[in-house]
Design a protein around this motif. Structure first.
Motif, PDB file in Angstrom:
ATOM      1  N   SER A 182      32.866  38.855  33.728  1.00 37.12           N
ATOM      2  CA  SER A 182      33.292  39.023  32.345  1.00 37.12           C
ATOM      3  C   SER A 182      32.359  38.406  31.319  1.00 37.12           C
ATOM      4  O   SER A 182      32.468  38.698  30.132  1.00 37.12           O
ATOM      5  N   GLY A 183      31.497  37.488  31.756  1.00 35.68           N
ATOM      6  CA  GLY A 183      30.735  36.691  30.805  1.00 35.68           C
ATOM      7  C   GLY A 183      31.517  35.504  30.293  1.00 35.68           C
ATOM      8  O   GLY A 183      31.014  34.717  29.482  1.00 35.68           O
ATOM      9  N   ARG A 184      32.757  35.344  30.765  1.00 35.46           N
ATOM     10  CA  ARG A 184      33.615  34.221  30.358  1.00 35.46           C
ATOM     11  C   ARG A 184      33.949  33.405  31.606  1.00 35.46           C
ATOM     12  O   ARG A 184      34.767  33.835  32.424  1.00 35.46           O
ATOM     13  N   PRO A 185      33.344  32.250  31.783  1.00 32.22           N
ATOM     14  CA  PRO A 185      33.582  31.460  32.995  1.00 32.22           C
ATOM     15  C   PRO A 185      34.978  30.861  33.025  1.00 32.22           C
ATOM     16  O   PRO A 185      35.416  30.228  32.063  1.00 32.22           O
ATOM     17  N   TYR A 186      35.676  31.096  34.129  1.00 33.91           N
ATOM     18  CA  TYR A 186      37.025  30.537  34.280  1.00 33.91           C
ATOM     19  C   TYR A 186      37.373  30.565  35.762  1.00 33.91           C
ATOM     20  O   TYR A 186      37.053  31.529  36.466  1.00 33.91           O
TER      21      TYR A 186
ATOM     22  N   THR B 283      33.784  17.983  52.932  1.00 35.95           N
ATOM     23  CA  THR B 283      35.188  17.715  52.623  1.00 35.95           C
ATOM     24  C   THR B 283      35.824  18.940  51.997  1.00 35.95           C
ATOM     25  O   THR B 283      35.180  19.699  51.260  1.00 35.95           O
ATOM     26  N   GLY B 284      37.121  19.117  52.250  1.00 30.44           N
ATOM     27  CA  GLY B 284      37.825  20.285  51.748  1.00 30.44           C
ATOM     28  C   GLY B 284      37.768  20.424  50.237  1.00 30.44           C
ATOM     29  O   GLY B 284      37.783  21.538  49.709  1.00 30.44           O
ATOM     30  N   SER B 285      37.678  19.308  49.521  1.00 33.00           N
ATOM     31  CA  SER B 285      37.626  19.357  48.059  1.00 33.00           C
ATOM     32  C   SER B 285      36.405  20.116  47.556  1.00 33.00           C
ATOM     33  O   SER B 285      36.401  20.616  46.416  1.00 33.00           O
ATOM     34  N   LEU B 286      35.369  20.227  48.374  1.00 34.49           N
ATOM     35  CA  LEU B 286      34.144  20.895  47.942  1.00 34.49           C
ATOM     36  C   LEU B 286      34.310  22.412  47.838  1.00 34.49           C
ATOM     37  O   LEU B 286      33.505  23.069  47.168  1.00 34.49           O
ATOM     38  N   VAL B 287      35.335  22.973  48.458  1.00 30.20           N
ATOM     39  CA  VAL B 287      35.566  24.414  48.303  1.00 30.20           C
ATOM     40  C   VAL B 287      35.842  24.714  46.836  1.00 30.20           C
ATOM     41  O   VAL B 287      35.166  25.542  46.209  1.00 30.20           O
ATOM     42  N   ARG B 288      36.825  24.034  46.269  1.00 30.65           N
ATOM     43  CA  ARG B 288      37.130  24.249  44.851  1.00 30.65           C
ATOM     44  C   ARG B 288      35.933  23.896  43.981  1.00 30.65           C
ATOM     45  O   ARG B 288      35.622  24.606  43.021  1.00 30.65           O
ATOM     46  N   HIS B 289      35.268  22.817  44.313  1.00 33.36           N
ATOM     47  CA  HIS B 289      34.148  22.360  43.479  1.00 33.36           C
ATOM     48  C   HIS B 289      33.018  23.390  43.454  1.00 33.36           C
ATOM     49  O   HIS B 289      32.422  23.640  42.399  1.00 33.36           O
ATOM     50  N   THR B 290      32.731  23.987  44.588  1.00 32.54           N
ATOM     51  CA  THR B 290      31.682  25.011  44.613  1.00 32.54           C
ATOM     52  C   THR B 290      32.127  26.272  43.885  1.00 32.54           C
ATOM     53  O   THR B 290      31.321  26.910  43.201  1.00 32.54           O
ATOM     54  N   PHE B 291      33.398  26.634  43.996  1.00 31.44           N
ATOM     55  CA  PHE B 291      33.889  27.787  43.247  1.00 31.44           C
ATOM     56  C   PHE B 291      33.766  27.549  41.739  1.00 31.44           C
ATOM     57  O   PHE B 291      33.427  28.466  40.984  1.00 31.44           O
ATOM     58  N   GLU B 292      34.053  26.328  41.303  1.00 31.42           N
ATOM     59  CA  GLU B 292      33.888  25.989  39.883  1.00 31.42           C
ATOM     60  C   GLU B 292      32.444  26.185  39.448  1.00 31.42           C
ATOM     61  O   GLU B 292      32.168  26.805  38.405  1.00 31.42           O
ATOM     62  N   ALA B 293      31.519  25.651  40.219  1.00 29.32           N
ATOM     63  CA  ALA B 293      30.106  25.740  39.857  1.00 29.32           C
ATOM     64  C   ALA B 293      29.623  27.194  39.854  1.00 29.32           C
ATOM     65  O   ALA B 293      28.913  27.622  38.937  1.00 29.32           O
TER      66      ALA B 293
ATOM     67  N   SER C 100      31.437  30.006  39.510  1.00 31.39           N
ATOM     68  CA  SER C 100      32.060  30.795  38.442  1.00 31.39           C
ATOM     69  C   SER C 100      31.514  30.407  37.080  1.00 31.39           C
ATOM     70  O   SER C 100      31.217  31.283  36.248  1.00 31.39           O
ATOM     71  N   PHE C 101      31.324  29.131  36.821  1.00 37.01           N
ATOM     72  CA  PHE C 101      30.853  28.702  35.505  1.00 37.01           C
ATOM     73  C   PHE C 101      29.392  29.070  35.278  1.00 37.01           C
ATOM     74  O   PHE C 101      29.017  29.459  34.175  1.00 37.01           O
ATOM     75  N   HIS C 102      28.583  28.994  36.303  1.00 38.91           N
ATOM     76  CA  HIS C 102      27.163  29.292  36.117  1.00 38.91           C
ATOM     77  C   HIS C 102      26.853  30.779  36.208  1.00 38.91           C
ATOM     78  O   HIS C 102      25.839  31.227  35.656  1.00 38.91           O
ATOM     79  N   SER C 103      27.704  31.546  36.863  1.00 37.66           N
ATOM     80  CA  SER C 103      27.514  32.999  36.880  1.00 37.66           C
ATOM     81  C   SER C 103      28.236  33.670  35.720  1.00 37.66           C
ATOM     82  O   SER C 103      28.111  34.887  35.529  1.00 37.66           O
ATOM     83  N   LEU C 104      29.009  32.892  34.958  1.00 39.24           N
ATOM     84  CA  LEU C 104      29.800  33.408  33.829  1.00 39.24           C
ATOM     85  C   LEU C 104      30.826  34.435  34.302  1.00 39.24           C
ATOM     86  O   LEU C 104      30.987  35.504  33.717  1.00 39.24           O
TER      87      LEU C 104
END
Length: 204
Positions: free
Chosen positions: A116-120, A140-150, A152-156
């Motif tokens: 979309s061009g809108r990171p979320y 660690t399991g927490s890195l799944v969400r953390h990588t998804f954040e990175a 999604s935000f950097h690919s917009l």
């Protein structure tokens, strides 16, 4: 819409005091990959992402994993997101949206992607304690969400990921990544019926 003569590619390098990442990708590939992040389970997840999204992906990374895998994993995800954004270009002719539901034995994950061009990011459903579980001795399991954040935000991109079922942390993480890959595969695909940018705004 005519398919571009050249594949949609990007090649990036990112160096910080914590890590060095070199990454190349081809969105119009076959899913071939050569991954070495020095974090074996993350290599496994990225290999699955490449295979199931039909994205050729090469990653070479090193970092301060003697402290924690966090910095290296995060920086690879940042560069992956940046490379996806660069390779997509103006997004003319893409399908834009993708949706996938992927099982892995007892685990079931759904991902929905909008380029979309809108990171979320909306990410939910992992079982209690998953974020603290050490998978493969380094990840660690927490890195799944953390990588998804990175990513999604950097690919917009707007990304929704839900875990609908699961017990084994390995299966849950892998199902999530495979679901993201399949949804991204649909979203990045060139659609011969799409003329120009698939948005009423005229830009994504």
């Amino acid at each position: 819409m005519t398919r571009p003569a050249d594949h949609r590619t990007a090649s990036l390098r990112r160096t910080t005091s914590e890590s060095t990442v070199e990454l190349t990708l081809d969105l119009d590939g076959t899913g071939a990959s050569h991954i070495d992040t020095t974090v074996p389970f993350f290599d496994h997840l990225l290999t699955a992402f490449a295979k199931h999204s039909l994205t050729d992906l090469t990653v070479r990374a090193s970092g301060d994993t003697h402290i924690d895998a966090h910095h290296t994993v995060e920086d690879v995800a940042i560069v992956l997101g940046d490379a996806i954004r660069e390779a997509l270009g103006d997004k003319a002719g893409i399908s834009r949206y993708g949706d996938a539901l992927v099982p892995l034995d007892e685990a079931l994950a759904q991902a929905v992607v909008d380029l979309s061009g809108r990171p979320y990011l909306v990410h939910e459903g992992e079982p209690a304690g998953f974020e603290m579980h050490l998978i493969g001795g380094h990840f660690t399991g927490s890195l799944v969400r953390h990588t998804f954040e990175a990513i999604s935000f950097h690919s917009l991109a707007t990304v929704h990921v839900r875990v609908l079922a699961g017990r084994d942390p390995h299966h849950i993480a892998e199902a999530e990544y495979k679901a993201l890959a399949r949804a991204f595969r649909q979203a990045k695909a060139l659609d011969p019926l799409v003329e120009g940018i698939p948005s009423t705004k005229g830009a994504l």
